[in-house]
Design an enzyme around this catalytic site. Structure first.
Site, PDB file in Angstrom:
ATOM      1  N   GLU A 171     -40.882 -34.940  49.163  1.00  0.00           N
ATOM      2  CA  GLU A 171     -40.293 -35.247  50.479  1.00  0.00           C
ATOM      3  C   GLU A 171     -41.306 -35.687  51.527  1.00  0.00           C
ATOM      4  O   GLU A 171     -41.321 -35.165  52.640  1.00  0.00           O
ATOM      5  CB  GLU A 171     -39.497 -34.038  50.972  1.00  0.00           C
ATOM      6  CG  GLU A 171     -38.399 -33.649  49.994  1.00  0.00           C
ATOM      7  CD  GLU A 171     -37.651 -32.383  50.383  1.00  0.00           C
ATOM      8  OE1 GLU A 171     -37.983 -31.776  51.416  1.00  0.00           O
ATOM      9  OE2 GLU A 171     -36.732 -31.996  49.637  1.00  0.00           O
ATOM     10  N   ASN A 213     -41.067 -36.863  44.291  1.00  0.00           N
ATOM     11  CA  ASN A 213     -39.685 -36.393  44.376  1.00  0.00           C
ATOM     12  C   ASN A 213     -39.181 -36.459  45.810  1.00  0.00           C
ATOM     13  O   ASN A 213     -39.890 -36.042  46.734  1.00  0.00           O
ATOM     14  CB  ASN A 213     -39.656 -34.933  43.879  1.00  0.00           C
ATOM     15  CG  ASN A 213     -38.262 -34.385  43.680  1.00  0.00           C
ATOM     16  OD1 ASN A 213     -37.446 -35.004  43.001  1.00  0.00           O
ATOM     17  ND2 ASN A 213     -37.976 -33.237  44.267  1.00  0.00           N
ATOM     18  N   HIS A 250     -28.714 -35.182  46.166  1.00  0.00           N
ATOM     19  CA  HIS A 250     -27.773 -34.230  46.770  1.00  0.00           C
ATOM     20  C   HIS A 250     -26.693 -35.072  47.441  1.00  0.00           C
ATOM     21  O   HIS A 250     -26.933 -35.670  48.483  1.00  0.00           O
ATOM     22  CB  HIS A 250     -28.477 -33.364  47.817  1.00  0.00           C
ATOM     23  CG  HIS A 250     -29.542 -32.473  47.243  1.00  0.00           C
ATOM     24  ND1 HIS A 250     -29.258 -31.388  46.452  1.00  0.00           N
ATOM     25  CD2 HIS A 250     -30.888 -32.501  47.356  1.00  0.00           C
ATOM     26  CE1 HIS A 250     -30.383 -30.781  46.100  1.00  0.00           C
ATOM     27  NE2 HIS A 250     -31.396 -31.445  46.624  1.00  0.00           N
ATOM     28  N   GLU A 279     -32.270 -32.953  41.363  1.00  0.00           N
ATOM     29  CA  GLU A 279     -31.633 -31.839  42.079  1.00  0.00           C
ATOM     30  C   GLU A 279     -30.154 -32.138  42.296  1.00  0.00           C
ATOM     31  O   GLU A 279     -29.604 -31.916  43.374  1.00  0.00           O
ATOM     32  CB  GLU A 279     -32.332 -31.600  43.428  1.00  0.00           C
ATOM     33  CG  GLU A 279     -33.811 -31.329  43.296  1.00  0.00           C
ATOM     34  CD  GLU A 279     -34.508 -31.017  44.616  1.00  0.00           C
ATOM     35  OE1 GLU A 279     -33.834 -30.737  45.620  1.00  0.00           O
ATOM     36  OE2 GLU A 279     -35.757 -31.048  44.636  1.00  0.00           O
TER      37      GLU A 279
HETATM   38  O1  9MR Z   1     -32.376 -24.406  46.851  1.00  0.00           O
HETATM   39  C1  9MR Z   1     -33.549 -24.072  47.584  1.00  0.00           C
HETATM   40  C2  9MR Z   1     -33.265 -22.952  48.540  1.00  0.00           C
HETATM   41  O2  9MR Z   1     -32.975 -21.759  47.814  1.00  0.00           O
HETATM   42  C3  9MR Z   1     -34.442 -22.725  49.474  1.00  0.00           C
HETATM   43  O3  9MR Z   1     -34.093 -21.766  50.444  1.00  0.00           O
HETATM   44  C4  9MR Z   1     -34.824 -24.036  50.125  1.00  0.00           C
HETATM   45  C5  9MR Z   1     -36.072 -23.906  50.984  1.00  0.00           C
HETATM   46  O4  9MR Z   1     -37.214 -23.777  50.197  1.00  0.00           O
HETATM   47  O5  9MR Z   1     -35.104 -25.011  49.136  1.00  0.00           O
HETATM   48  C6  9MR Z   1     -34.005 -25.294  48.350  1.00  0.00           C
HETATM   49  O6  9MR Z   1     -34.370 -26.294  47.419  1.00  0.00           O
HETATM   50  C7  9MR Z   1     -34.733 -27.544  48.000  1.00  0.00           C
HETATM   51  C8  9MR Z   1     -35.790 -28.153  47.120  1.00  0.00           C
HETATM   52  O7  9MR Z   1     -36.871 -27.282  46.968  1.00  0.00           O
HETATM   53  C9  9MR Z   1     -36.265 -29.491  47.660  1.00  0.00           C
HETATM   54  N1  9MR Z   1     -35.157 -30.375  47.890  1.00  0.00           N
HETATM   55  C10 9MR Z   1     -34.047 -29.839  48.662  1.00  0.00           C
HETATM   56  C11 9MR Z   1     -33.570 -28.536  48.042  1.00  0.00           C
HETATM   57  C12 9MR Z   1     -32.357 -28.013  48.785  1.00  0.00           C
HETATM   58  O8  9MR Z   1     -32.706 -27.678  50.082  1.00  0.00           O
END
Ligand code: 9MR
Length: 478
Positions: A171, A213, A250, A279
């Site tokens: 990101e 990613n 997403h 994801e």
């Molecule tokens: O699903 C993840 C959630 O449990 C965490 O609280 C959050 C913050 O770290 O991250 C979520 O996963 C993210 C991923 O690491 C990166 N892309 C977006 C995902 C959804 O927010």
């Protein structure tokens, strides 16, 4: 390949069997005129992972270590998926909670579980502006750059040989128009922070695929997609080691599945990288949601280098967006219509694309000419294994691609011995664990490519300086 190998023949007969299945399922679907729910037949795979594997791909899920004691959850995970991503356990705040003190306990629980089940692991993520521990959030400039590189090196080294693909950087681009980099403490260390992270990751684990990613990179027309595309193109041109692009995907009303998604996958793949859907979740329900899952699967299967799909959670209740019910299993662990559509899309598509798994990472900077002598198909051997190799050589260096083929019995591991001419040295290898760099060298399987069914093959490669080896490789099975 010009000759027919056992590998090809096996794939072709699978294809024929699946074609037969396609015809009968399609006829049934026309008769009832509904979303396809495939009643498993003798020929159709009955789980997502098995069906994806028939296409040389994986189907994975993000999981949480603290849910590994939930038997419903683990039952679904073990049954359906052949790849796992730790949802939070490999993030920087989890693995380096205080500077220089690394904690792999939670991540190890997931990695060990996955490996015991024969699943791949996607590592997520080494460098990110978010989920930084407090000590890192407070850093800037050169000390931060060093801390970030040390983190990448330490974590990738610790997991060396166990990770199929790493989300090296996550990101790093801003949303909206313009395609700019996202402002962050890492970005402020200099625009080259991303490539520095990739180089550190390659040095630490040469066998893992290295991915960039991001989200909102699904629509080909969006500035952010274009910006990531230009970065990957630039990396490939300059030999920065990158092997894959992860599209988080997403999907929801604000960021819907775009009709040009397949174009995006194709265009990234055309840069010479794998594309992974990393994801996936699709908010909604019923037939609408199911159709979108079907479209995503069809798009991935249409692109040979789209080599895996990961859903971001197991049951709806496990999702970071639980209220949007975006996953394949309901809160009780029952298969949803979206699940049936996903599995039927996997089963309806004949496995016509060449398998791109197990991965063979392209070397980062050899010449891109096709090999002058492509590998011939190894003759079926008896029990044990055989190996053949091809070489792409230039003055002062070479890349060798080695194909390992199991004999008439399945094998659990392999080791290939080769002799390098005097003065030559191995500098890098992928999809194998190298022992020795000169003279008699040996390459053993890594976690994901040791197990081979009878007659099945896998490839690994290595790069070297000096003159390429010419003698026949000797394969030993275990
Ligand atoms: O699903 C993840 C959630 O449990 C965490 O609280 C959050 C913050 O770290 O991250 C979520 O996963 C993210 C991923 O690491 C990166 N892309 C977006 C995902 C959804 O927010």
């Amino acid at each position: 390949m010009t000759k027919t190998s056992a590998w090809d023949t096996g794939r072709r007969s699978t294809r024929l069997r699946l074609r037969t299945t396609v015809v009968s399922i399609a006829a049934g679907a026309l008769a009832v005129g509904t979303i396809l729910t495939v009643a498993p037949t003798a020929n159709a795979a009955t789980t997502l992972g098995a069906s994806a594997a028939a296409h040389g791909r994986y189907f994975g899920a993000a999981i949480a270590a603290h849910k590994l004691s939930d038997s419903t959850y683990v039952g679904i995970v073990n049954r359906e998926f052949n790849s796992i991503t730790p949802e939070n356990e490999m993030k920087i705040n989890a693995t380096e909670p205080s500077q220089g003190r690394f904690d792999y306990a939670a991540a190890d629980r997931i990695v060990n579980h996955a490996r015991a089940q024969g699943m791949k692991v996607r590592g997520h993520t080494l460098a990110w502006h978010s989920q930084q521990p407090a000590w890192m959030e407070g850093m800037s400039g050169s000390p931060l750059r060093q801390a970030m590189l040390n983190h990448v090196t330490q974590v990738a080294t610790y997991y060396r040989g166990k990770i199929d693909s790493w989300d090296v950087v996550n990101e790093a681009f801003a949303d909206g128009n313009g395609g700019a980099r996202r402002d962050s403490n890492l970005q402020r260390t200099g625009n080259d922070w991303i490539e520095a992270a990739f180089r550190a990751a390659r040095a630490a684990d040469p066998g893992a695929k290295l991915c960039y990613n991001d989200y909102n990179t699904d629509n080909w027309n969006w500035d952010k997609t274009q910006a990531v595309y230009r970065m990957v193109q630039d990396f490939k041109t300059r030999g920065v080691p990158i092997d894959c692009v992860g599209l988080q995907s997403h999907f929801n009303q604000g960021s819907p599945y775009p009709s040009n998604y397949r174009t995006t996958l194709q265009n990234f793949a055309a840069l010479g990288v794998d594309v992974q859907i990393t994801e996936l979740d699709i908010e909604g329900s019923g037939a609408t949601q199911a159709n979108t899952y079907r479209n995503v699967v069809n798009d991935c299967l249409a692109v040979p280098r789209c080599n895996g799909i990961t859903v971001w959670g197991v049951r709806d209740s496990d999702s970071w967006r639980a209220s949007g019910t975006p996953l394949l299993f309901d809160n009780n662990g029952n298969k949803k219509q979206a699940y049936d559509a996903t599995l039927s899309a996997l089963n309806l598509n004949p496995p016509s694309n060449p398998p791109s798994n197990p991965p063979s990472n392209p070397p980062s900077n050899p010449p891109s000419n096709p090999p002058s002598n492509p590998p011939s198909d190894p003759p079926p051997s008896g029990a044990g294994c055989s190996a053949t190799f091809s070489v792409n050589a230039w003055t002062g260096g070479f890349v060798a691609t080695v194909k390992v083929t199991a004999g008439t019995s399945a094998i659990n591991g392999w080791s290939v011995a080769m002799n390098l001419p005097a003065g030559s040295a191995v500098t890098n290898s992928w999809s194998a664990q190298a022992s020795g760099t000169s003279g008699a060298v040996r390459f053993g399987n890594v976690s994901y490519n040791g197990r081979l069914n009878a007659g099945a093959g896998t490839e690994f490669g290595f790069q070297g300086t000096g003159t390429a080896p010419s003698g026949a490789p000797v394969c030993t099975a275990s």
